[in-house]
Design an enzyme around this catalytic site. Structure first.
Site, short mmCIF file in Angstrom:
data_model
loop_
_atom_site.label_atom_id
_atom_site.label_comp_id
_atom_site.label_asym_id
_atom_site.label_seq_id
_atom_site.Cartn_x
_atom_site.Cartn_y
_atom_site.Cartn_z
N ALA A 1 0.85 -1.20 0.00
CA ALA A 1 0.00 0.00 0.00
C ALA A 1 0.87 1.24 0.00
CB ALA A 1 -0.92 0.00 1.22
N ASP A 2 0.27 2.33 -0.40
CA ASP A 2 0.95 3.61 -0.32
C ASP A 2 -0.11 4.69 -0.06
OD1 ASP A 2 3.63 4.96 -0.68
OD2 ASP A 2 2.39 6.19 -1.99
N THR A 3 0.29 5.70 0.68
CA THR A 3 -0.62 6.79 1.03
C THR A 3 0.08 8.12 0.78
OG1 THR A 3 -1.72 5.46 2.72
CG2 THR A 3 -1.96 7.85 2.88
N ALA B 1 -3.67 3.80 -1.85
CA ALA B 1 -3.80 2.72 -2.82
C ALA B 1 -3.32 1.43 -2.17
CB ALA B 1 -2.98 3.01 -4.07
#
Length: 207
Positions: free
Chosen positions: A87-89, A124
């Site tokens: 994930a990435d934010t 995401a």
């Protein structure tokens, strides 16, 4: 088409304690993949935005890259064959990407910009397994109340803003800054649980 899995276990391509807590919250057990220092120089892990890259494209690219590298590590190390979750934010304010603060002074600058304004948090999440990769995106809107310099100074002094997109963690002291949130609380923390559960279910993970 789902892939049958005997239990909800994944490889988590992240060292974020918040993501570990959130996965545990929904009953997903996991093994953590730690990228080696030499691998952290891999272009796929370069989190520098591309020229004129939109926030959505950026966060999806980074999350996908992490999952793809995680899948390759599973093969290289001959780890247990189970899905890789990454994930990435990131934060978008007035069309500009706001990442992690470089230092305390940068954290102060970011927090002053967020004060009294509404920003978007884009998270995401990607799951990869057996050559298949799927991605889901969560977008939330967060509005901070007006912050005074003393509040910002005390918050930065706590150390909490460092290593967090937007220089704050909603699950910590910064919760008192949030005047309004529309979207996913867990997504703002760094792992949108609704989207994560939906992805895992498509890979046959029984939640």
């Amino acid at each position: 088409m789902s892939i049958a899995m005997p239990y909800p276990r994944v490889h988590l391509a992240s060292r974020s304690p918040r993501r570990r807590e959130l996965l545990t919250q929904i009953g997903v057990t996991f093994d953590t993949i730690a990228f080696r220092s030499t691998q952290r120089g891999d272009p796929e892990l370069d989190e520098t935005p591309l020229p004129d890259e939109r926030a959505i494209d950026y966060v999806e690219r980074i999350a996908r890259n992490k999952a793809e590298l995680g899948c390759r590590i599973v093969d290289w190390r001959r780890l247990l064959r189970q899905p890789v979750l990454a994930a990435d934010t990131t934060i978008e304010l007035a069309g500009e990407l706001i990442g992690k603060p470089a230092d305390p002074d940068d954290a102060r600058r970011i927090l002053r910009r967020l004060s009294g304004a509404t920003h978007r948090v884009l998270s995401a999440v990607t799951v990869g397994f057996e050559g298949r990769i799927e991605l889901a995106l969560s977008i939330s809107e967060v509005r901070f109340r007006q912050l005074d310099d003393g509040e910002i100074e005390r918050y930065v002094a706590s150390g909490e803003p460092m290593d967090k997109a937007g220089a704050y963690g909603i699950q910590g002291r910064a919760a008192m800054f949030v005047e309004h949130l529309a979207g996913s609380y867990s997504g703002v923390m760094g792992l949108p649980l609704y989207e994560t559960a939906q992805l895992l279910s498509r890979f046959g993970c029984p939640l």
